[in-house]
Scaffold this active site. Sequence first.
Site, mmCIF file in Angstrom:
data_model
loop_
_atom_site.group_PDB
_atom_site.id
_atom_site.type_symbol
_atom_site.label_atom_id
_atom_site.label_comp_id
_atom_site.label_asym_id
_atom_site.label_seq_id
_atom_site.Cartn_x
_atom_site.Cartn_y
_atom_site.Cartn_z
ATOM 1 N N LYS A 1 7.096 1.276 24.080
ATOM 2 C CA LYS A 1 8.414 1.919 24.213
ATOM 3 C C LYS A 1 8.343 3.316 24.805
ATOM 4 C CE LYS A 1 8.585 3.568 19.396
ATOM 5 N NZ LYS A 1 9.313 3.444 18.126
ATOM 6 N N GLU B 1 9.315 -9.310 12.424
ATOM 7 C CA GLU B 1 8.638 -9.424 13.713
ATOM 8 C C GLU B 1 7.135 -9.183 13.582
ATOM 9 O OE1 GLU B 1 9.687 -10.404 16.873
ATOM 10 O OE2 GLU B 1 11.227 -11.173 15.515
ATOM 11 N N ASP C 1 0.832 -1.202 0.000
ATOM 12 C CA ASP C 1 0.000 0.000 0.000
ATOM 13 C C ASP C 1 0.864 1.249 0.000
ATOM 14 O OD1 ASP C 1 -2.822 1.251 0.623
ATOM 15 O OD2 ASP C 1 -1.406 2.215 2.002
ATOM 16 N N TYR D 1 2.683 10.414 -0.622
ATOM 17 C CA TYR D 1 3.713 10.006 0.332
ATOM 18 C C TYR D 1 5.094 10.448 -0.160
ATOM 19 C CZ TYR D 1 0.194 6.853 2.421
ATOM 20 O OH TYR D 1 -0.916 6.322 3.020
#
Length: 334
Positions: free
Chosen positions: A215, A293, A49, A54
């Site tokens: 985090k 991950e 996508d 962008y």
Amino acid sequence: MEYRHLGRSGLVISEIAYGNWLTHGSQVEEDAATACVRAALDAGITTFDTADVYAQTRAESVLGRALKGERREGLEIFTKVYWPTGPGRNDRGLSRKHIMESIDNSLRRLQTDHVDLYQAHRFDRFTPLEETMEAFADVVHSGKAHYIGVSEWTADQIRRAHALARELHIPLVSNQPQYSALWRVIEGEVVPACEELGLGQVVFSPVAQGVLTGKYLPGEQPPAGSRATDDKGGAGMISRWMSDEVLERVQLLQPVAADAGLSMAQLAVAWVLQNPNVSAAIVGASRPEQVTENVKAAGVRLDADLLARIEDALAPVAATDPKRVHDNVPAQRP
């Protein structure tokens, strides 16, 4: 990797999609971006996508080069149109002029003769919806896009567009909203409308711009180099989640993730995939190992107890008001 139909269409996509909103062409060098795409392909991701806006059109070009040489029939490439891509008055919005010019420019940058899904990046209040949908119909009928989608549209806007799409014989099959365990505003109205009409959700920011990774800690400054400190990396969007109250609640998910055998990020992605109206969750990455991950959330089924614990942890701070769908829609011409 597991795969799902996009809404009630026949198109099958990977339930983890790779997106390059904040990375390709801006935050990371092209070699790193290409390595991330290779990692996505190696993990079984077939759905990619992007959008013309962008990185000021550079993201499409980077993705096109990264996918060059891949079997086109084995990929699902999505892009979008709406936001400004040039200085002119018509270099924006969903007018016929901008749509017809933008699809050709996107195809050139992506180095392909068609996209699988062409999406209206926002609703254009300044262009008649009939004009927009007729232009999309011409894009589909010319073979430049197989399917049409929208992004961050309200339930009413989706219903109106779907009615026109049926008249024009084009497949409007998806909505791309922000959705996470912290941002649930689509659940009240948008999801029920899409379930009724056969549209699937292709959701972005399932990790709430990184907040759900855990985090960011209450009472502490954001880590150096993190998205919360980078104006180019979505710092404005992430700011809504940076209060101590939210961050304290997010930390309650640490034992939930541990019991599920998942990282915090994997838990967040798996959570959005439990919604049966979600066809895919878009993940981004600046390093290949992040892709590796994140894809471990594919195929994960969270039991009722885990879902209840997530609800208990986040319910006091999660956004659920259906009216907040408008938060991400501009009030004036872009």
